[in-house]
Design an enzyme around this catalytic site. Structure first.
Site, PDB file in Angstrom:
ATOM      1  N   HIS A  50       1.008  30.416 -71.129  1.00  0.00           N
ATOM      2  CA  HIS A  50       0.330  31.068 -71.883  1.00  0.00           C
ATOM      3  C   HIS A  50      -1.066  30.498 -72.130  1.00  0.00           C
ATOM      4  CE1 HIS A  50       2.743  34.393 -72.568  1.00  0.00           C
ATOM      5  NE2 HIS A  50       3.983  33.711 -73.085  1.00  0.00           N
ATOM      6  N   GLU A  70      10.011  43.323 -43.672  1.00  0.00           N
ATOM      7  CA  GLU A  70      10.087  42.220 -44.643  1.00  0.00           C
ATOM      8  C   GLU A  70      11.482  41.637 -44.879  1.00  0.00           C
ATOM      9  OE1 GLU A  70       9.655  44.028 -48.592  1.00  0.00           O
ATOM     10  OE2 GLU A  70      10.664  46.021 -47.758  1.00  0.00           O
ATOM     11  N   ASP A 116       8.185  38.884 -49.390  1.00  0.00           N
ATOM     12  CA  ASP A 116       9.894  39.158 -49.122  1.00  0.00           C
ATOM     13  C   ASP A 116      10.261  38.436 -47.890  1.00  0.00           C
ATOM     14  OD1 ASP A 116      10.317  39.765 -51.670  1.00  0.00           O
ATOM     15  OD2 ASP A 116      10.404  42.101 -51.080  1.00  0.00           O
ATOM     16  N   CYS A 159       0.809  43.308 -45.031  1.00  0.00           N
ATOM     17  CA  CYS A 159       0.153  43.564 -46.376  1.00  0.00           C
ATOM     18  C   CYS A 159       0.841  43.019 -47.440  1.00  0.00           C
ATOM     19  CB  CYS A 159       0.814  45.363 -46.787  1.00  0.00           C
ATOM     20  SG  CYS A 159       2.590  45.334 -46.778  1.00  0.00           S
TER      21      CYS A 159
END
Lengths: 552, 90
Positions: free
Chosen positions: A184, A426, A450, A497
C-alpha cells in the site's frame, strides 16, 4: 564514490536531495513495575487514539477520492479487535510489560494470517503489522511529525500507509529498506505523485543524514552520493524521456511497420467501452482484446443480451472500420459470481475457467453470442475463445455459434452469421496442437501471461517463485513459435494480447516470428511503434532466433 | 440459538467497509454471534470479530452460516441478514 541500491518496487519519477533518516517516534518505555490496571488504562487510551487517527485519515483519503480510504477503516477496526484486546489483556494480567504484550500478540495474529493458503489473506498480514505500529505510536503519544527539511529524501526502515499519507508535502521522495512492489505504501506514493523506491534493503539505513540521494522510481534504484556524471546522466534521461515522447507523437498517424515497410499492426487491449477512445488517441489500428468480464462482475444477475449488444456497439462506434476482437467471458472458480455459484477448487487455474465455464453454462454463452452476432452487423467483430486446449473445444464453440445464428435467422433478427471465430493460444496444449486448431480457427492470439504460467509451471503471483516467471523465457518463445508456424501454414492471422505484446524489447522477436498484430495497453503503443520502425525484417528474424534460444 | 445461511454478493465480500458495518452491528447487540465460511471448508466457526473476518476470508459469492445465542439472538440475525441481502447498501 556513488553506490547503487536496487529496490523491489518504485513509484515513478526522479528525485534528488539530502537524506533524512525518518524515525518512528520513540517507542514508549513502560514504567517499571507498572500495575496491570494502569497498563490496561494506557492500552485502552492508545486504542482510542489510534482509532480516531485512522478514521480521520480514512476521511481525508475519501475526501480526496482515494480508494485506500477503506484500508484505514479496516485498520481502525483491527485496533479494537477482540482477539487483540483479549490477548494483550491476558498477557498484561500475567505481568508482561504493555509494549511487549502488544508486540507479542500482534506477531501471533500476523503469523496466523501468514500461514493461510490464500495469497490475498497472506497480504493482510501486513495490515496487522501496520496496526501494531499504529498502536505503539499512539502509546508513545507522539504524532507530531519531526521537522523534515524541505526537499529531503526520506529514508526509513518501512512506512505504514498512515505514515506515508502523513509525510509533509515538501518531501522530494522516499526510500525504504522494507516493502514490496504491491504494498500500500507504494500505491499511496503513486497516488501522491512522490517518486519512491521500496525494498532497497538495510544498507540504506546506514546512510548519514544529509548524504545526497538520487531516487529513481522508474528503475526502482537509489543512488547514494551520486557524482556529477551520475546526476547529469539522470537529468539527461529525464530530457531523453521527454524527447522520446515528442518523437513518438510524430509517429502517431503512421501504421505499425518495420523500417523496411513490413506491416505489424498495433492494436489495443481494452476492458471497457470507454477505453476505446483511449485506444484511438494512442493510434491503435484495432482492438486485439476486448475483455467482456466488466459486464459480468460486481452485480447480482448476469447482463442480458441487449445490455451486451449496446456495450459491443459502443466500441464499434468509437473505432469504426477497425477490427475489434471480443473475447467471450473469461472467469473461473477463483472469482465466483453471485449468479454463478462455482464450487471452490483446489487449483482454479487448472479448473473450470474460460470456455470451460461456457460449456457448463451454455445459457450464458448463447446470450453473449447472440449479442455479438447482432452487433457484428455494424462493424468488424472477431469472436475470440479463452482457455481452449483441444480442437474439440473449438468445434463445440463453433456448433454453438451456428445454433445461435440459426435461431436468430429463424426469428428474423438482423445479425451476421459467420464472424471470424478464433482462439487464444494460452495453454501449452493449444500451442502444441496449433496446426490442428488452425484448420478450424479464423485467427490466433497469444495469451502470453497464462501461456508463460502454464508453460513454466509458475504462479506469477507466487511469493517466493515469482522471480522464475519470465514471459520471455525461451520455452515460452518456442510455444509462440509453434503457434506462429501453424498460423502461417494455414494462412490465418496471428497476434498477441498478453503483456509481452506491449514490451518494446520483445517487439522485434515477435515481429520476427511472423506475428501480424501486437495488442497492448493503449499507452504502450507509441513506444512499441517506435521500436519496430527502427529495425528491418532481417533484424527482426535474427531477434526471433535469439529469443527461442537457437543461436548457432 | 438462531441460525441462518447466507450468500455474500457484494463485490468486496466481508472486507473493508462491509466488514466494519458487520462487526459494528454485532457489537450493538448483546448476543454472541459466530460465523463460518462454508465456501472455505478448511476454516472454523469463529466469533464475529474484525480479525476473525480477515482469517476466514469471505469473498463475493461465498456462503456463510451465522449462529447467535443470547436474549436478542433473533434480532441480531435479522439485522445481519438484512445487511447481507441488501449488499451492505452498495
Amino acid at each position: 564514490m556513488s553506490v547503487v541500491l536496487q529496490g523491489a518496487g518504485g513509484a515513478a519519477g526522479l528525485a534528488f536531495g539530502p537524506a533524512y533518516r525518518w524515525q518512528r517516534a520513540a517507542v514508549a518505555v513502560d514504567p517499571p513495575h507498572e500495575p496491570a490496571d494502569a497498563a490496561l488504562a494506557r492500552f485502552h487510551a492508545a486504542q482510542r487514539a489510534a482509532v480516531g487517527r485512522l478514521r480521520a485519515l480514512a476521511e481525508r483519503q475519501r475526501a480526496a477520492g482515494l480508494r485506500e480510504a477503506d484500508l484505514f477503516d479496516a485498520q481502525a477496526l483491527l485496533v479494537e479487535d477482540e482477539t487483540l484486546t483479549d490477548g494483550v489483556t491476558a498477557l498484561v494480567l500475567e505481568g508482561e510489560p504493555l509494549t511487549r504484550a502488544i508486540q507479542t500478540v500482534v506477531a501471533q495474529m500476523q503469523a496466523v494470517l501468514a500461514e493461510l493458503d490464500d495469497p490475498y489473506l497472506r497480504e493482510r498480514s501486513a495490515d496487522m503489522a501496520a496496526v501494531g505500529l499504529e498502536l505503539l505510536r499512539a502509546l508513545a503519544g507522539d504524532y507530531v511529525s519531526p521537522t523534515i527539511p524541505p526537499g529531503a529524501i526520506i529514508v526509513a526502515d518501512d512506512l505504514t500507509p498512515a505514515e506515508t499519507v502523513d509525510l509533509p508535502h515538501h518531501v522530494a521522495g522516499f526510500a525504504t529498506a522494507g516493502g514490496g512492489p504491491t504494498s500500500h505504501t507504494i500505491i499511496l506514493a503513486r497516488a501522491r505523485g512522490v517518486p519512491a523506491v521500496v525494498g532497497v534493503g538495510e544498507a540504506i539505513l546506514h546512510v548519514p543524514d544529509g548524504t545526497s540521494l538520487l531516487v529513481d522510481g522508474d528503475t526502482a534504484t537509489v543512488l547514494i552520493d551520486p557524482d556529477e556524471a551520475a546526476l547529469q546522466a539522470a537529468q539527461e534521461r529525464m530530457a531523453a524521456l521527454h524527447a522520446a515522447r515528442q518523437r513518438r507523437a510524430a509517429l502517431h498517424d503512421r501504421p505499425g511497420q518495420l523500417r523496411d515497410g513490413r506491416p505489424v499492426a498495433l492494436w489495443a487491449n481494452i476492458g471497457r467501452p470507454a477505453e476505446a477512445r483511449l485506444a484511438r488517441e494512442h493510434g491503435a489500428e484495432g482492438v486485439g482484446l476486448f475483455r467482456t468480464e466488466f459486464l459480468f462482475l460486481d452485480r447480482a444477475t448476469p447482463p442480458d443480451e441487449d445490455e451486451q449488444y449496446a456495450a459491443y456497439r459502443a466500441v464499434l462506434t468509437e473505432l469504426p472500420n477497425c477490427p475489434i476482437v471480443i473475447r467471450t467471458l473469461d472467469i473461473g472458480g477463483d472469482k465466483p459470481l453471485p449468479y454463478l455459484p462455482l464450487p471452490p477448487e483446489a487449483n482454479p487455474f487448472l479448473g473450470v475457467r474460460g470456455l470451460r465455464l461456457s460449456m457448463q453454462r451454455p445459457d450464458l454463452f448463447h446470450t453473449q453470442l447472440r449479442a455479438l452476432l447482432r452487433a457484428a452487423v455494424h462493424g468488424d467483430i472477431w469472436v475470440m475463445l479463452p482457455m481452449v486446449t483441444t480442437p474439440a473445444d473449438l468445434a463445440w464453440a463453433r456448433a454453438q455459434l451456428q445454433e445461435v445464428a440459426a435461431a436468430l435467422a429463424a426469428a428474423g433478427v438482423d445479425h451476421r452469421s459467420n464472424p471470424p471465430l478464433g482462439v487464444m493460444i494460452e495453454t501449452p496444449a493449444a500451442a502444441v496442437l496449433a496446426d490442428q486448431l488452425a484448420r478450424d480457427a479464423a485467427f490466433f492470439s497469444i495469451g502470453s501471461n497464462d501461456l508463460a504460467q502454464y508453460t513454466l509451471a509458475v504462479d506469477r503471483g507466487h511469493a517466493t517463485l515469482a522471480a522464475r516467471y519470465h514471459a520471455d523465457d525461451p520455452a515460452v518463445w518456442r510455444m509462440i513459435e509453434l503457434a506462429a508456424r501453424a498460423a502461417r501454414q494455414a494462412g490465418i492471422p496471428i497476434g498477441i494480447c498478453g503483456e509481452l505484446g506491449g514490451d518494446p524489447n520483445a517487439a522485434p522477436a515477435l515481429a520476427g516470428l511472423g506475428l501480424d498484430e501486437l495488442s497492448m495497453a493503449p499507452a504502450s503503443i507509441p513506444a512499441v511503434k517506435e521500436r519496430l520502425a527502427q529495425i528491418t525484417w532481417a533484424e527482426a528474424q535474427a531477434a526471433a532466433v535469439r529469443a527461442v534460444g537457437r543461436e548457432p | 440459538m438462531t441460525e441462518v445461511v447466507l450468500t455474500v454478493n457484494n463485490p468486496v465480500g466481508l472486507h473493508a467497509r462491509p466488514a466494519k458495518v458487520f462487526v459494528e452491528t454485532v457489537r450493538a447487540y448483546k448476543s454472541t454471534v459466530t460465523i463460518q465460511n462454508l465456501s472455505r471448508p478448511q476454516t472454523k466457526e469463529v466469533p464475529v470479530t474484525a480479525f476473525n473476518l480477515l482469517q476466514i476470508g469471505v469473498r463475493q459469492g461465498h456462503q456463510i452460516r451465522l449462529r447467535a445465542s443470547g436474549e436478542d439472538a433473533a434480532e441480531v440475525i435479522a439485522a445481519l441478514t438484512k445487511l447481507v441481502e441488501e449488499n451492505f447498501g452498495e
